[in-house]
Design an enzyme around this catalytic site. Structure first.
Site, PDB file in Angstrom:
ATOM      1  N   SER A  96       2.636   1.051   3.166  1.00 24.65           N
ATOM      2  CA  SER A  96       4.065   0.988   3.038  1.00 24.65           C
ATOM      3  C   SER A  96       4.727   2.518   2.891  1.00 24.65           C
ATOM      4  CB  SER A  96       4.204   0.430   1.535  1.00 24.65           C
ATOM      5  OG  SER A  96       4.459  -1.033   1.513  1.00 24.65           O
ATOM      6  N   ALA A 160      -5.176 -12.995   5.794  1.00 25.77           N
ATOM      7  CA  ALA A 160      -6.249 -12.074   5.829  1.00 25.77           C
ATOM      8  C   ALA A 160      -6.276 -11.380   4.300  1.00 25.77           C
ATOM      9  CB  ALA A 160      -5.786 -11.420   7.136  1.00 25.77           C
TER      10      ALA A 160
END
Length: 354
Positions: A96, A160
């Site tokens: 991020s 995932a």
């Protein structure tokens, strides 16, 4: 600042081999001629990385920008069971920390008059945010960048990142941005736009889609042309569908459940993170980026003011009381004042940033 550490309460769960911290000294702080201060800073950085390694992180690398000089340190190994030390300048997924890059592009477009932060999502992306109570007519671009949109965080539906088994099954899956947003649209919004704060990667996927709609080019191309090339950030890029990192990089590991063995999670198709967390970089490039951003080299004064206009990061108060969020950057208070930063974590556990 960037850390590939989960924002969860116990550090050993992260188990990442590529942990980085980059900080820029506050504007106006005098570093020139302060070699003893830099030496102390280096000792502190080495001590912090060593402590992280002792807690269970396989390897850690860090860099602190101190005026004209940088302090670089590392601890631990580049991979489990191998003697090679942690690389001092290896590339890694910054998660991020991608968001400040994307936010800077959007703010540049606002400064050029090509969009307004008060434009609604519906105006820029007709029919994309709709269904189950989601309404793009009520959400502005500013609310996307500040995580006050109320939109569900799609990353919690990405297979995932759920379990070790699902990671191995789905780590190479490709996602289009519209498909990521569609995952979020399956859920009702968390709150009415502008009434609360909650971190959602959906916001930045939408921001990336808006960049493409306004400019005709992808967010990654705009980041390259507007930020990484002008600043000389040669090791910062979006890999698209390429799941691997360069051989000189450390391996990355994650512990999906408490007490489980660390799983190598270096291989991952970054389209699952897209504009919310898909970039690869180095500590040196991140230092240079944060210096440029905070010194006003990327944004005009009105957009710098927008960048730093914060709201309380309500759901992160257990991480650090008083944390606030601007447009793609956190304000983290400390005993001596505070600093601007953004964490990152890839693959992203349910609670952490991506």
């Amino acid at each position: 600042m960037q850390e590939r550490i989960s924002n969860r309460r116990t550090l050993p769960k992260a188990g990442a081999a590529a942990v980085a911290a980059t900080m820029t000294a506050p504007a106006g702080r005098a570093w020139a001629g302060e070699a003893p201060a830099r030496d102390r800073l280096g000792d502190e950085l080495r001590g912090t990385l060593g402590h992280m390694h002792a807690l269970g992180v396989v390897g850690a690398q860090g860099q602190v920008s101190a005026g004209p000089r940088d302090v670089v340190a590392r601890a631990g190994a580049a991979s489990l069971g191998a003697p090679a030390p942690m690389p001092a300048g290896g590339r890694f997924r910054i998660g991020s920390n991608t968001k400040p890059f994307v936010s800077a592009v959007v703010l540049q477009l606002a400064g050029e008059g090509r969009l307004s932060l008060d434009d609604t999502v519906e105006r820029r992306l007709p029919g994309v945010v709709t269904g189950n109570g989601n309404d793009g007519r009520r959400i502005t671009i500013r609310q996307l960048l500040q995580h006050t949109s109320g939109l569900y965080n799609y990353i919690q539906d990405i297979a995932a990142v759920q379990t070790a088994q699902e990671y191995l099954r789905h780590r190479y899956d490709h996602y289009d941005p519209a498909a990521l947003v569609a995952l979020a649209m399956r859920h009702e919004p968390l709150f009415a736009p502008g009434t609360h704060w909650s971190y959602s990667n959906t916001n930045y996927v939408l921001a990336g889609m808006i960049i493409r709609r306004v400019t005709g080019r992808s967010w990654a191309e705009q980041v390259r042309d507007r930020i990484t090339r002008p600043l000389g950030l040669r090791d910062t890029y979006f890999p698209y569908d390429h799941p691997s990192l360069p051989r000189s990089s450390a391996r990355a590991y994650q512990q999906f459940t408490p007490g489980a063995a660390l799983l190598d999670v270096t291989e991952l198709n970054p389209t699952a993170a897209d504009a919310a967390g898909g970039l690869v970089s180095t500590t040196a490039d991140l230092c240079r980026f944060w210096r440029a951003l905070q010194r006003g080299a990327l944004l005009r004064p009105p957009q710098m003011a927008d960048l730093h206009r914060t709201v309380l990061a309500e759901t992160y108060q257990d991480v650090r009381r008083g944390m606030r969020y601007g447009l793609g950057i956190f304000w983290v208070p400390t005993r001596d004042g505070g600093f601007w930063a953004h964490p990152g974590d890839v693959p992203a556990p349910a609670r952490s940033t991506a």
